[in-house]
Design a protein around this motif. Structure first.
Motif, mmCIF file in Angstrom:
data_model
loop_
_atom_site.group_PDB
_atom_site.id
_atom_site.type_symbol
_atom_site.label_atom_id
_atom_site.label_comp_id
_atom_site.label_asym_id
_atom_site.label_seq_id
_atom_site.Cartn_x
_atom_site.Cartn_y
_atom_site.Cartn_z
ATOM 1 N N ILE A 1 -8.690 -16.645 -30.423
ATOM 2 C CA ILE A 1 -7.623 -16.920 -29.459
ATOM 3 C C ILE A 1 -8.202 -17.673 -28.266
ATOM 4 O O ILE A 1 -9.122 -17.209 -27.600
ATOM 5 N N HIS A 2 -7.641 -18.842 -28.014
ATOM 6 C CA HIS A 2 -8.074 -19.716 -26.920
ATOM 7 C C HIS A 2 -7.299 -19.409 -25.629
ATOM 8 O O HIS A 2 -7.859 -19.457 -24.539
ATOM 9 N N ALA A 3 -6.003 -19.124 -25.767
ATOM 10 C CA ALA A 3 -5.150 -18.840 -24.603
ATOM 11 C C ALA A 3 -3.905 -18.107 -25.087
ATOM 12 O O ALA A 3 -3.545 -18.196 -26.261
ATOM 13 N N ILE A 4 -3.260 -17.385 -24.161
ATOM 14 C CA ILE A 4 -2.009 -16.687 -24.465
ATOM 15 C C ILE A 4 -1.031 -16.927 -23.321
ATOM 16 O O ILE A 4 -1.375 -16.743 -22.155
ATOM 17 N N ALA A 5 0.187 -17.323 -23.671
ATOM 18 C CA ALA A 5 1.288 -17.386 -22.704
ATOM 19 C C ALA A 5 2.173 -16.182 -23.022
ATOM 20 O O ALA A 5 2.847 -16.159 -24.052
ATOM 21 N N GLU A 6 2.121 -15.162 -22.167
ATOM 22 C CA GLU A 6 2.836 -13.913 -22.437
ATOM 23 C C GLU A 6 4.269 -13.960 -21.944
ATOM 24 O O GLU A 6 4.556 -14.506 -20.880
ATOM 25 N N ASN A 7 5.150 -13.350 -22.729
ATOM 26 C CA ASN A 7 6.563 -13.188 -22.368
ATOM 27 C C ASN A 7 7.218 -14.477 -21.887
ATOM 28 O O ASN A 7 7.833 -14.512 -20.815
ATOM 29 N N ALA A 8 7.097 -15.521 -22.714
ATOM 30 C CA ALA A 8 7.762 -16.786 -22.378
ATOM 31 C C ALA A 8 9.263 -16.519 -22.229
ATOM 32 O O ALA A 8 9.864 -15.802 -23.020
ATOM 33 N N VAL A 9 9.841 -17.099 -21.214
ATOM 34 C CA VAL A 9 11.225 -16.836 -20.830
ATOM 35 C C VAL A 9 12.196 -17.555 -21.769
ATOM 36 O O VAL A 9 12.098 -18.773 -21.945
ATOM 37 N N PRO A 10 13.120 -16.801 -22.382
ATOM 38 C CA PRO A 10 14.110 -17.435 -23.257
ATOM 39 C C PRO A 10 14.849 -18.572 -22.556
ATOM 40 O O PRO A 10 15.148 -18.496 -21.361
ATOM 41 N N LEU A 11 15.090 -19.644 -23.318
ATOM 42 C CA LEU A 11 15.850 -20.818 -22.895
ATOM 43 C C LEU A 11 15.160 -21.677 -21.841
ATOM 44 O O LEU A 11 15.699 -22.702 -21.429
ATOM 45 N N SER A 12 13.967 -21.314 -21.412
ATOM 46 C CA SER A 12 13.251 -22.076 -20.392
ATOM 47 C C SER A 12 12.702 -23.376 -20.969
ATOM 48 O O SER A 12 12.275 -23.427 -22.117
ATOM 49 N N GLU A 13 12.709 -24.401 -20.152
ATOM 50 C CA GLU A 13 12.088 -25.656 -20.549
ATOM 51 C C GLU A 13 10.763 -25.874 -19.826
ATOM 52 O O GLU A 13 10.186 -26.954 -19.877
ATOM 53 N N ALA A 14 10.266 -24.824 -19.178
ATOM 54 C CA ALA A 14 8.941 -24.895 -18.560
ATOM 55 C C ALA A 14 7.905 -25.100 -19.666
ATOM 56 O O ALA A 14 8.006 -24.520 -20.743
ATOM 57 N N ILE A 15 6.914 -25.910 -19.391
ATOM 58 C CA ILE A 15 5.881 -26.211 -20.376
ATOM 59 C C ILE A 15 4.814 -25.118 -20.338
ATOM 60 O O ILE A 15 4.302 -24.761 -19.286
ATOM 61 N N LEU A 16 4.498 -24.589 -21.520
ATOM 62 C CA LEU A 16 3.460 -23.570 -21.688
ATOM 63 C C LEU A 16 2.301 -24.244 -22.400
ATOM 64 O O LEU A 16 2.409 -24.605 -23.568
ATOM 65 N N ARG A 17 1.199 -24.415 -21.706
ATOM 66 C CA ARG A 17 0.087 -25.238 -22.194
ATOM 67 C C ARG A 17 -1.028 -24.428 -22.838
ATOM 68 O O ARG A 17 -1.346 -23.342 -22.397
ATOM 69 N N SER A 18 -1.643 -25.047 -23.841
ATOM 70 C CA SER A 18 -2.803 -24.439 -24.492
ATOM 71 C C SER A 18 -4.057 -24.592 -23.637
ATOM 72 O O SER A 18 -5.039 -23.904 -23.875
ATOM 73 N N ASP A 19 -4.033 -25.493 -22.683
ATOM 74 C CA ASP A 19 -5.194 -25.748 -21.822
ATOM 75 C C ASP A 19 -6.436 -26.058 -22.637
ATOM 76 O O ASP A 19 -7.510 -25.500 -22.414
ATOM 77 N N GLY A 20 -6.278 -26.932 -23.596
ATOM 78 C CA GLY A 20 -7.378 -27.366 -24.435
ATOM 79 C C GLY A 20 -6.896 -27.600 -25.854
ATOM 80 O O GLY A 20 -5.745 -27.327 -26.192
ATOM 81 N N VAL A 21 -7.797 -28.088 -26.670
ATOM 82 C CA VAL A 21 -7.478 -28.407 -28.061
ATOM 83 C C VAL A 21 -7.447 -27.128 -28.882
ATOM 84 O O VAL A 21 -8.341 -26.291 -28.774
ATOM 85 N N VAL A 22 -6.396 -26.977 -29.700
ATOM 86 C CA VAL A 22 -6.256 -25.823 -30.579
ATOM 87 C C VAL A 22 -5.909 -26.295 -31.990
ATOM 88 O O VAL A 22 -5.405 -27.397 -32.178
ATOM 89 N N ALA A 23 -6.189 -25.435 -32.963
ATOM 90 C CA ALA A 23 -5.917 -25.771 -34.365
ATOM 91 C C ALA A 23 -4.552 -25.260 -34.815
ATOM 92 O O ALA A 23 -3.942 -25.834 -35.720
ATOM 93 N N ASN A 24 -4.077 -24.165 -34.204
ATOM 94 C CA ASN A 24 -2.814 -23.540 -34.576
ATOM 95 C C ASN A 24 -2.200 -22.876 -33.352
ATOM 96 O O ASN A 24 -2.911 -22.556 -32.387
#
Length: 158
Positions: A108-131
């Motif tokens: 696991i490289h990063a986790i965005a916890e409890n992303a808000v339903p219907l939000s268009e805010a960008i949740l970034r991986s903050d780096g290259v990820v494979a999946n």
């Protein structure tokens, strides 16, 4: 390559040879093929999930949109053709999600916890990820899943 996903809409970049869909997304997609996936925490706890495999552009574009429930032991694995920066959003996604970014070593490289339903805010991986893995909102905190934990599945490149 940067991909903007909404549980998932790719808009800033795409894999070579994949055309952007022009059809509007108005309903949840049918359940995708699944595979078992295990996250092993640093203290040795194993947490097992059944994950749908989002492999095609359209499957990734629709993702978890319009679904009204995601069980705590299920999720969706976005399988990128090549490692890339993964930017996600929650457009048309009705349930909170934990978005888990997995590196090419299957950690696991990063986790965005409890992303808000219907939000268009960008949740970034903050780096290259494979999946990128989507789980029910709050599951990572509840199970003590953190950055650095190992992810195993027959669906992942080894």
């Amino acid at each position: 390559m940067r991909v903007l996903c909404c549980a998932l809409v790719a808009a800033l970049g795409m894999s070579a040879g994949v055309a952007k869909s022009e059809e509007p997304i108005t309903q949840a997609q049918a359940r995708l093929p699944t595979a078992p996936l295990t996250i092993t925490t640093r203290d040795g706890q194993k947490h097992e999930f059944t994950v749908e495999l989002a492999k095609t552009y359209r499957q990734q574009e629709v993702g978890e949109m319009f679904r009204k429930h995601l069980p705590e032991n299920e999720g969706m694995l976005f399988m990128w053709a090549t490692p890339q920066v993964s930017d996600m959003w929650m457009r048309n996604t009705l349930v909170p999600l934990d978005i888990v970014f997995i590196d090419s070593t299957n950690h696991i490289h990063a986790i965005a916890e409890n992303a808000v339903p219907l939000s268009e805010a960008i949740l970034r991986s903050d780096g290259v990820v494979a999946n990128t893995l989507e789980l029910a909102g709050g599951v990572t905190a509840k199970l003590g899943i953190r950055v650095g934990d190992a992810v195993t599945s027959s669906a992942l490149k080894h």
